[in-house]
Write an enzyme that holds these catalytic residues in place. Structure first.
Site, short mmCIF file in Angstrom:
data_model
loop_
_atom_site.label_atom_id
_atom_site.label_comp_id
_atom_site.label_asym_id
_atom_site.label_seq_id
_atom_site.Cartn_x
_atom_site.Cartn_y
_atom_site.Cartn_z
N GLY A 380 -6.23 33.42 -20.73
CA GLY A 380 -7.52 33.59 -20.44
C GLY A 380 -7.88 35.09 -20.02
N SER A 381 -8.81 35.42 -19.51
CA SER A 381 -9.35 36.57 -19.24
C SER A 381 -8.58 37.80 -18.54
CB SER A 381 -10.78 36.64 -18.38
OG SER A 381 -11.73 35.85 -18.99
N ALA A 382 -7.46 37.38 -17.97
CA ALA A 382 -6.51 38.32 -17.60
C ALA A 382 -6.13 39.29 -18.71
CB ALA A 382 -5.30 37.71 -16.91
N LYS A 384 -7.96 40.84 -20.71
CA LYS A 384 -8.93 41.71 -21.01
C LYS A 384 -8.60 42.99 -20.93
CE LYS A 384 -12.66 38.31 -20.47
NZ LYS A 384 -13.65 37.77 -20.06
#
Length: 670
Positions: A380-382, A384
């Site tokens: 997931g967004s980790a 980004k």
């Protein structure tokens, strides 16, 4: 008497003296030859038949392992083993007779006895009966191997069930005896009880080849803590026999078969004690052997902090239990595991690798540190931070580029949005609030898609995948981290798609999968301003200590290894540093509720990856480092299959608290 006559009389006297001397010497020689042949002949005959063998005895104790605070974490526990040493003339029937006697004196675990073992044993005991099941026509033209395989096929399940528990125990003992080689002690049982030792000692005379020898077994002062990654010591697997034999091992050696024990086998392996045998032509020992003492293997000092490891394990289990027992409509009943990795970003030292997995059989959580290296997940967004840095490096954005965060609409009616509309934001705010839209704009730029006109300027979606994946790999995502273990998982590369939406999902961490260790290396690289350090568990190698409480002489010290340097402007890295800091303290920070008051000033990034939309299952992640202005610890938290809550933040905050508390307390030894 004339002079000439005197001379003639003198010559015979000299000849007589010479003949007498020669006769005397021949008499002595004949006498000596007779003595050697008659009196000492048998002894010399035996000597002529003798030869010297040097045969390895039992392995010397292995080297110990210590944590970074010099606490013993893997030790050797002294015990006694029952061994069997056969001669070259020992037959299978001899071993069977001894195994039957031994079975009456010792207990032997039979769990490792296979169906093939039972079939071989059935043939050994009932060869004529099994042969009668094969006709002469079937046997005709078969090689010995083919004939034996046919005999194996003719053994029925009923045959195997006919074995009594006692017979299976005899089989288990004989199987160990059969593995041995002439004049080489083979362990029949490691860790004999006092009762077994007494019984065998009393009957040694009727157990030729059987002995009781001092031995050692691996001991773990901290119980199951990190035990799985310390590895196992077993007999050489058949599949690796040629490899070890070519390196000088004997076939019945005990070797490290997994993880650190396997990785550092050459260091941990002791110098064997040896026995010099004198044997006759038949290979039977003559006289008592001469023993040559061996030495213990070298000691390993690990980077691991065992107190921290224990504390992190306790944190994970506590938070998992609380979350799993939640009473809401969407309680985390599918929650079964969580993992935490903590590294020193400056040198790659592994401070802690902890994991917990729920065991349905026992109804308890068990330690599973291997999950940090071998299990991979959508993060997931980790990820980004890597997406923003890729966009900056590729010129898709600048530190001042703003995008308007509102739902995106496409020609097929799809709508894609962040968890909330954020308006006009730059990269720092995009990281703080975890904007999906901002990352999607980066992916669209890399793919050549002009969102404002809903068309491609220069379509290269596949190139966007390659650019993102290649950039991610520079941080350690999707590639080996280089950790000093025999193998590691590298996650799952989902390939390349020509669909723009898939490239967009890649940019928010919902396409490829990564391991918790890869995530820790990735955030360490950012914390270390672009230097990707090799994570490692070995810190030093030392000679065995000769004084209790003191470490031995230093043999080797691991030097930090830079795997690669990301060639990127510092101002780009500073953008991510600022964004990660705002995640922890900003008004829109997705982890601010848990970290904004922490005195150790953390920075990081949260992540949520959708696993099952119908069941509302997500992978919750958190990466970070602290203090943000001078990082000394980097970490990654991965919690798969979460229904609700911020378990990633709760575990991460508690784990960091323990790290800084131990630092303040000075890592007091237990």
């Amino acid at each position: 008497m004339t002079k000439e006559k005197k001379k003639k009389n003198h010559v015979p006297v000299r000849l007589n003296a010479l003949f007498l001397a020669v006769f005397f010497l021949f008499s002595v020689l004949i006498f000596r030859l007779g003595y050697v042949q008659i009196v000492q002949g048998e002894e010399y005959h035996r000597s002529a038949d003798k030869k010297e063998n040097v045969t390895a005895r039992l392995d010397a104790p292995r080297g110990k392992m210590f944590d970074t605070q010099d606490r013993v974490v893997v030790d050797n526990k002294p015990l006694y083993s029952i061994t069997y040493t056969r001669t070259q003339k020992t037959s299978a029937e001899d071993r069977q007779a001894i195994a039957k006697k031994l079975a009456g004196y010792i207990q032997k675990d039979t769990k490792s006895v296979t169906e093939r073992d039972k079939k071989d044993y059935f043939i050994f005991l009932n060869k004529k009966e099994v042969e009668s099941r094969i006709s002469l026509k079937e046997k005709k033209g078969l090689s010995d191997d083919a004939y034996y395989n046919l005999m194996l096929d003719r053994i029925t399940k009923k045959d195997l069930k006919s074995f009594t528990p006692h017979q299976i125990k005899v089989l288990a003992i004989k199987r160990e005896m059969d593995r041995g080689y002439a004049l080489t002690p083979q362990r029949i049982k490691i860790g004999a009880t006092q009762k077994e030792i007494a019984a065998i000692s009393e009957h040694l005379a009727e157990l030729p080849g059987v002995d009781i020898k001092p031995d050692a077994k691996r001991d773990y002062p901290y119980g199951d803590t990190f035990k799985a990654l310390f590895g196992q010591v077993k007999q050489i697997p058949q599949s690796k026999m040629d490899y070890y034999v070519s390196r000088g091992n004997e076939r019945n050696d005990l070797v490290g078969t997994s993880f650190l024990e396997q990785q550092y086998e050459s260091l941990l392996r002791g110098q064997k004690s040896k026995m010099k045998f004198v044997t006759d032509k038949s290979g039977n020992p003559v006289g008592d052997p001469v023993e040559v003492d061996g030495s213990r293997g070298k000691d390993l000092i690990l980077t691991l902090n065992m107190q921290l490891q224990q504390k992190v394990e306790q944190v994970i289990e506590k938070e998992l239990k609380q979350a799993k027992s939640g009473g809401s409509a969407y309680a985390n009943r599918d929650l079964t595991s969580a993992y935490v990795v903590m590294l020193n970003p400056e040198n790659g030292e592994v401070l802690s690798m902890a994991g917990k997995e729920y065991d349905k059989k026992t109804g308890k959580y068990k330690n599973a540190p291997f999950g940090t290296v071998y299990n991979s997940f959508a993060m997931g967004s980790a990820v980004k931070g890597a997406t923003v840095l890729t966009g900056l490096q590729q010129g898709a954005i600048t530190p001042n580029t703003h995008f308007y965060d509102a739902p995106l609409t496409f020609g097929d009616g799809r709508k894609m949005k962040s968890h909330e509309s954020l308006g006009s934001i730059g990269p720092v705010k995009a990281l703080e609030a975890s904007s999906n839209v901002y990352m999607w704009n980066i992916a669209m730029k890399l793919a050549g898609y002009d969102y404002s006109h809903k068309r491609y300027i220069d379509r290269h979606v596949d190139q966007a995948f390659k650019t993102l994946r290649d950039s991610y790999s520079q941080f350690g995502l999707g590639v080996p981290t280089g950790i000093d273990l025999p193998s590691e998982a590298t996650g799952y590369n989902t390939g390349v798609s020509d669909q723009l939406a898939q490239a967009m999902f890649f940019a928010i961490g919902q396409f490829d999968t990564y391991t918790p260790l890869q995530m820790a290396q990735y955030v360490s690289t950012i914390a270390n301003n672009g230097y990707r350090m090799q994570p490692h568990l070995l810190k030093e190698v030392r000679e065995p200590s000769v004084q209790p409480g003191k470490m031995g002489k230093l043999v080797y010290k691991f030097e930090p290894n830079v795997m690669n340097k990301i060639e990127m402007k510092q101002e780009y890295l500073d953008v991510v540093h600022q964004g990660f800091r705002q995640v922890m303290v900003g008004s829109k920070g997705t982890a601010a509720a848990y970290f904004k008051h922490k005195s150790y000033n953390p920075a990081g990034k949260t992540g949520t990856a959708e696993v099952d939309k119908k069941s509302r299952l997500n992978n919750k992640t958190l990466i970070g480092y602290a203090p943000y202005d001078h990082p000394e610890v980097a970490f990654a938290v991965v919690v798969p299959n979460v229904r609700e809550g911020s378990l990633n933040n709760e575990i991460g905050a508690a784990a960091l608290d323990e790290y800084f508390k131990l630092k303040k307390d000075g890592n007091k030894k237990n």
